[in-house]
Design a protein around this motif. Structure first.
Motif, PDB file in Angstrom:
ATOM      1  N   MET A   1       0.850  -1.191   0.000  1.00 44.14           N
ATOM      2  CA  MET A   1       0.000   0.000   0.000  1.00 44.14           C
ATOM      3  C   MET A   1       0.882   1.235   0.000  1.00 44.14           C
ATOM      4  O   MET A   1       1.903   1.290   0.673  1.00 44.14           O
ATOM      5  CB  MET A   1      -0.916  -0.014   1.232  1.00 44.14           C
ATOM      6  CG  MET A   1      -1.874   1.187   1.286  1.00 44.14           C
ATOM      7  SD  MET A   1      -3.041   1.096   2.650  1.00 44.14           S
ATOM      8  CE  MET A   1      -3.951  -0.349   2.162  1.00 44.14           C
ATOM      9  N   TRP A   8      -1.992  10.184  -4.121  1.00 44.30           N
ATOM     10  CA  TRP A   8      -2.589   9.220  -5.054  1.00 44.30           C
ATOM     11  C   TRP A   8      -3.275   9.907  -6.226  1.00 44.30           C
ATOM     12  O   TRP A   8      -3.314   9.394  -7.327  1.00 44.30           O
ATOM     13  CB  TRP A   8      -3.607   8.349  -4.328  1.00 44.30           C
ATOM     14  CG  TRP A   8      -2.956   7.326  -3.450  1.00 44.30           C
ATOM     15  CD1 TRP A   8      -1.615   7.098  -3.313  1.00 44.30           C
ATOM     16  CD2 TRP A   8      -3.611   6.423  -2.582  1.00 44.30           C
ATOM     17  NE1 TRP A   8      -1.400   6.102  -2.410  1.00 44.30           N
ATOM     18  CE2 TRP A   8      -2.610   5.653  -1.940  1.00 44.30           C
ATOM     19  CE3 TRP A   8      -4.938   6.169  -2.267  1.00 44.30           C
ATOM     20  CZ2 TRP A   8      -2.891   4.670  -1.017  1.00 44.30           C
ATOM     21  CZ3 TRP A   8      -5.226   5.181  -1.344  1.00 44.30           C
ATOM     22  CH2 TRP A   8      -4.217   4.437  -0.729  1.00 44.30           C
ATOM     23  N   MET A  82      -2.145   1.966 -13.413  1.00 40.51           N
ATOM     24  CA  MET A  82      -1.821   0.952 -12.407  1.00 40.51           C
ATOM     25  C   MET A  82      -0.312   0.935 -12.172  1.00 40.51           C
ATOM     26  O   MET A  82       0.478   1.393 -12.995  1.00 40.51           O
ATOM     27  CB  MET A  82      -2.327  -0.416 -12.863  1.00 40.51           C
ATOM     28  CG  MET A  82      -3.819  -0.428 -13.186  1.00 40.51           C
ATOM     29  SD  MET A  82      -4.406  -1.986 -13.864  1.00 40.51           S
ATOM     30  CE  MET A  82      -4.332  -3.024 -12.401  1.00 40.51           C
ATOM     31  N   ASP A  83       0.071   0.401 -11.022  1.00 37.21           N
ATOM     32  CA  ASP A  83       1.492   0.276 -10.717  1.00 37.21           C
ATOM     33  C   ASP A  83       2.176  -0.637 -11.730  1.00 37.21           C
ATOM     34  O   ASP A  83       1.565  -1.568 -12.265  1.00 37.21           O
ATOM     35  CB  ASP A  83       1.686  -0.309  -9.307  1.00 37.21           C
ATOM     36  CG  ASP A  83       1.235   0.659  -8.236  1.00 37.21           C
ATOM     37  OD1 ASP A  83       1.336   1.878  -8.448  1.00 37.21           O
ATOM     38  OD2 ASP A  83       0.780   0.191  -7.174  1.00 37.21           O
ATOM     39  N   GLU A  86       1.667  -4.485 -11.949  1.00 42.22           N
ATOM     40  CA  GLU A  86       0.426  -4.837 -11.263  1.00 42.22           C
ATOM     41  C   GLU A  86      -0.506  -5.555 -12.231  1.00 42.22           C
ATOM     42  O   GLU A  86      -0.682  -5.144 -13.372  1.00 42.22           O
ATOM     43  CB  GLU A  86      -0.236  -3.563 -10.736  1.00 42.22           C
ATOM     44  CG  GLU A  86      -1.402  -3.825  -9.801  1.00 42.22           C
ATOM     45  CD  GLU A  86      -1.886  -2.542  -9.142  1.00 42.22           C
ATOM     46  OE1 GLU A  86      -2.681  -2.647  -8.198  1.00 42.22           O
ATOM     47  OE2 GLU A  86      -1.469  -1.457  -9.569  1.00 42.22           O
ATOM     48  N   TRP A  89      -7.312  -6.292 -12.318  1.00 40.88           N
ATOM     49  CA  TRP A  89      -8.202  -6.565 -11.194  1.00 40.88           C
ATOM     50  C   TRP A  89      -9.433  -7.312 -11.697  1.00 40.88           C
ATOM     51  O   TRP A  89     -10.036  -6.942 -12.694  1.00 40.88           O
ATOM     52  CB  TRP A  89      -8.671  -5.258 -10.545  1.00 40.88           C
ATOM     53  CG  TRP A  89      -7.567  -4.441  -9.960  1.00 40.88           C
ATOM     54  CD1 TRP A  89      -6.328  -4.869  -9.598  1.00 40.88           C
ATOM     55  CD2 TRP A  89      -7.604  -3.041  -9.696  1.00 40.88           C
ATOM     56  NE1 TRP A  89      -5.587  -3.838  -9.108  1.00 40.88           N
ATOM     57  CE2 TRP A  89      -6.345  -2.692  -9.149  1.00 40.88           C
ATOM     58  CE3 TRP A  89      -8.562  -2.048  -9.843  1.00 40.88           C
ATOM     59  CZ2 TRP A  89      -6.036  -1.401  -8.758  1.00 40.88           C
ATOM     60  CZ3 TRP A  89      -8.257  -0.751  -9.458  1.00 40.88           C
ATOM     61  CH2 TRP A  89      -7.017  -0.431  -8.919  1.00 40.88           C
ATOM     62  N   LEU A 156     -14.854  -3.815  -6.511  1.00 39.55           N
ATOM     63  CA  LEU A 156     -13.442  -4.160  -6.424  1.00 39.55           C
ATOM     64  C   LEU A 156     -13.231  -5.138  -5.276  1.00 39.55           C
ATOM     65  O   LEU A 156     -13.947  -5.082  -4.271  1.00 39.55           O
ATOM     66  CB  LEU A 156     -12.593  -2.910  -6.174  1.00 39.55           C
ATOM     67  CG  LEU A 156     -12.413  -1.892  -7.294  1.00 39.55           C
ATOM     68  CD1 LEU A 156     -11.412  -0.832  -6.849  1.00 39.55           C
ATOM     69  CD2 LEU A 156     -11.945  -2.543  -8.579  1.00 39.55           C
ATOM     70  N   GLU A 160      -8.127  -4.175  -2.838  1.00 43.05           N
ATOM     71  CA  GLU A 160      -7.980  -3.055  -3.762  1.00 43.05           C
ATOM     72  C   GLU A 160      -8.905  -1.897  -3.405  1.00 43.05           C
ATOM     73  O   GLU A 160      -8.537  -0.730  -3.540  1.00 43.05           O
ATOM     74  CB  GLU A 160      -8.250  -3.515  -5.196  1.00 43.05           C
ATOM     75  CG  GLU A 160      -7.335  -4.611  -5.709  1.00 43.05           C
ATOM     76  CD  GLU A 160      -5.871  -4.172  -5.712  1.00 43.05           C
ATOM     77  OE1 GLU A 160      -5.607  -2.957  -5.674  1.00 43.05           O
ATOM     78  OE2 GLU A 160      -5.011  -5.051  -5.759  1.00 43.05           O
ATOM     79  N   SER A 161     -10.113  -2.215  -2.936  1.00 46.37           N
ATOM     80  CA  SER A 161     -11.042  -1.133  -2.601  1.00 46.37           C
ATOM     81  C   SER A 161     -10.541  -0.326  -1.411  1.00 46.37           C
ATOM     82  O   SER A 161     -10.664   0.906  -1.391  1.00 46.37           O
ATOM     83  CB  SER A 161     -12.434  -1.705  -2.308  1.00 46.37           C
ATOM     84  OG  SER A 161     -12.410  -2.561  -1.174  1.00 46.37           O
ATOM     85  N   LYS A 163      -7.485   0.171  -0.653  1.00 53.62           N
ATOM     86  CA  LYS A 163      -6.341   0.941  -1.126  1.00 53.62           C
ATOM     87  C   LYS A 163      -6.760   2.129  -1.967  1.00 53.62           C
ATOM     88  O   LYS A 163      -6.168   3.218  -1.857  1.00 53.62           O
ATOM     89  CB  LYS A 163      -5.424   0.020  -1.939  1.00 53.62           C
ATOM     90  CG  LYS A 163      -4.228   0.713  -2.564  1.00 53.62           C
ATOM     91  CD  LYS A 163      -3.386  -0.293  -3.336  1.00 53.62           C
ATOM     92  CE  LYS A 163      -2.198   0.386  -4.020  1.00 53.62           C
ATOM     93  NZ  LYS A 163      -1.382  -0.585  -4.788  1.00 53.62           N
ATOM     94  N   TRP A 164      -7.790   1.972  -2.805  1.00 62.36           N
ATOM     95  CA  TRP A 164      -8.100   2.970  -3.813  1.00 62.36           C
ATOM     96  C   TRP A 164      -9.311   3.833  -3.500  1.00 62.36           C
ATOM     97  O   TRP A 164      -9.523   4.849  -4.163  1.00 62.36           O
ATOM     98  CB  TRP A 164      -8.295   2.292  -5.167  1.00 62.36           C
ATOM     99  CG  TRP A 164      -6.993   1.818  -5.726  1.00 62.36           C
ATOM    100  CD1 TRP A 164      -6.534   0.536  -5.780  1.00 62.36           C
ATOM    101  CD2 TRP A 164      -5.960   2.627  -6.279  1.00 62.36           C
ATOM    102  NE1 TRP A 164      -5.290   0.498  -6.337  1.00 62.36           N
ATOM    103  CE2 TRP A 164      -4.900   1.775  -6.657  1.00 62.36           C
ATOM    104  CE3 TRP A 164      -5.827   3.992  -6.488  1.00 62.36           C
ATOM    105  CZ2 TRP A 164      -3.733   2.240  -7.224  1.00 62.36           C
ATOM    106  CZ3 TRP A 164      -4.665   4.467  -7.062  1.00 62.36           C
ATOM    107  CH2 TRP A 164      -3.632   3.588  -7.425  1.00 62.36           C
TER     108      TRP A 164
END
Length: 450
Positions: A1, A8, A82-83, A86, A89, A156, A160-161, A163-164
């Protein structure tokens, strides 16, 4: 994370700066509760996009949902990268939304079979901190967006949810909808369930294309509630009178295009622009003729961002113009521009004719006169209904429904026997398809209605 949640937002990329953004035409004042004396003279007023339809890129956009985080009306699209390294998803919970996903899949397949292209398939991320089914409050919903059609397809994954969601909320604070590219699989006899995967948008997302014809409205739903704008300046007149039904007078401006909403002769706000654009001219003519004011039922309700707001019950979107015209003085007709721009379908069945006409007239410096004829539709579910057919040199280049908003004037002039000129030109797009564009020169006598 990531360690810097504030940073972000820098990983979102805007679409091209030259792409216009659009604001909504309805509103509720987004201000904390204040006394009348404290209210600023210019209060920002918008609709609540959680519960109300709003305008996005020039087309109606369905409400985002009661759990959505939407402090302002969205006006632009932003892509999410995206990273490095990565993986895509996978959306979860698709089994609960099979009907909507299936509808999007059907639209895609129908366009492919007809040669049409409404652009790529996107997944739109919507933060839902108020979702009661999320114990952590970090839910991020995913909607499939194709053309201007949207359907909920799942969420998500929890990791992931969490995180984002802060990044999606930060974008929402700025009026931005977050998009990722989406891939849809399944929905076949051997794989009846659907799978949806999301990937980055390569930093840019094109504007949503709004060329798909919106579904025909249920004509039995002839009325709707709209919110009056600018009520934040008039809370002293509304607060303390909840709930209350009211008779709302519609006062059309002489200077500028606007309609003031009045209660007991006192201004309490202004009607939204989508209503004004269809009703102002007729209501103004009625007032100038000395006729009685037009009043509609209204309701003073409790608000989220102001103590009270006013909703007015008006004819439905497609009925407003005919309703207003019926109230206008006898012999009046709505003012029209000298030129109108009808919509030309570029469906696959016209490509051969368009290609031939393009080869013949592509160098024409001016528009060419086209012929318009009207006849019953010969086949299909709308067989027998009246349609218009446009042709040049005996070749059909488009057909249209006579009640289509961009063709209504052409048909009205035809009925009145006062026909204008429809001029067309031909072009070829970058993807090789041929197109026709037209301009309708409205007849000079202004006695016919639209």
């Amino acid at each position: 994370m990531m360690e810097d949640p504030v940073g972000w937002l820098s990983r979102f990329r805007k679409k091209d700066a030259n792409t216009p953004s659009y604001s909504s035409d309805q509103e509720s004042a987004r201000q904390p509760a204040k006394t009348t004396a404290e209210v600023a003279p210019n209060v920002e007023t918008v609709v609540d996009p959680r519960f109300e339809e709003f305008t996005f890129q020039g087309e109606p956009f369905a409400p985002l949902g009661e759990w959505a985080y939407a402090p302002v009306v969205p006006t632009e699209v932003m892509g999410l990268t995206m990273d490095d390294g990565e993986s895509d998803w996978e959306v979860v919970g698709e089994s609960h939304y099979l009907a909507g996903i299936s509808r999007i899949k059907t639209l895609i397949e129908a366009d492919r079979s007809s040669g049409e292209d409404s652009g790529p398939l996107y997944g739109m991320l919507v933060a839902e901190p108020g979702n009661p089914h999320s114990k952590s409050g970090s839910a991020v919903r995913v909607d499939l967006v194709y053309g201007h059609e949207r359907e909920k397809c799942g969420y998500l994954p929890s990791g992931e949810s969490a995180k984002w969601q802060p990044a999606v909320k930060s974008a929402a604070d700025k009026g931005l909808l977050v998009f990722m590219r989406a891939v849809l699989s399944g929905g076949t006899d051997d794989r009846p369930n659907f799978g949806v995967w999301l990937t980055g948008t390569n930093r840019e997302v094109a504007a949503i294309r709004a060329e798909r014809k919106l579904p025909v409205r249920d004509l039995t739903a002839a009325e709707e509630w709209v919110n009056v704008q600018g009520v934040g300046d008039y809370q002293g007149l509304l607060t303390g009178r909840i709930p209350r039904f009211a008779e709302v007078e519609l006062f059309a401006w002489d200077r500028g295009e606007g309609i003031t909403a009045r209660i007991d002769g006192v201004r309490v706000g202004d009607m939204p622009s989508r209503f004004v654009s269809k009703a102002h001219a007729a209501l103004r003519a009625r007032r100038q003729a000395g006729l009685e004011p037009v009043c509609l039922p209204g309701e003073i309700r409790r608000g989220d961002y102001v103590p009270a707001y006013l909703a007015v019950k008006v004819p439905g979107y497609y009925e407003v113009e005919s309703w207003a015209r019926s109230l206008a003085p006898g012999g009046w007709s709505r003012p029209r521009e000298k030129e109108e721009y009808p919509y030309f379908s570029t469906a696959k069945q016209y490509q051969e004719a368009l290609a031939a006409l393009f080869a013949k007239y592509s160098e024409a410096a001016r528009g060419l006169k086209a012929e318009v004829t009207f006849m019953p539709r010969p086949a299909g579910k709308n067989a027998g209904e009246l349609m218009g057919v446009v042709s040049r040199d005996g070749l059909v280049i488009t057909e249209f429904d006579v009640d289509h908003e961009r063709w209504a004037g052409v048909y009205s002039d035809h009925v009145a026997g006062n026909i204008g000129r429809l001029l067309v030109s031909f072009s070829q797009s970058s993807n090789g398809k041929y197109r026709a564009n037209g301009v309708y020169k409205v007849p000079k006598p202004a006695a016919t209605e639209v």
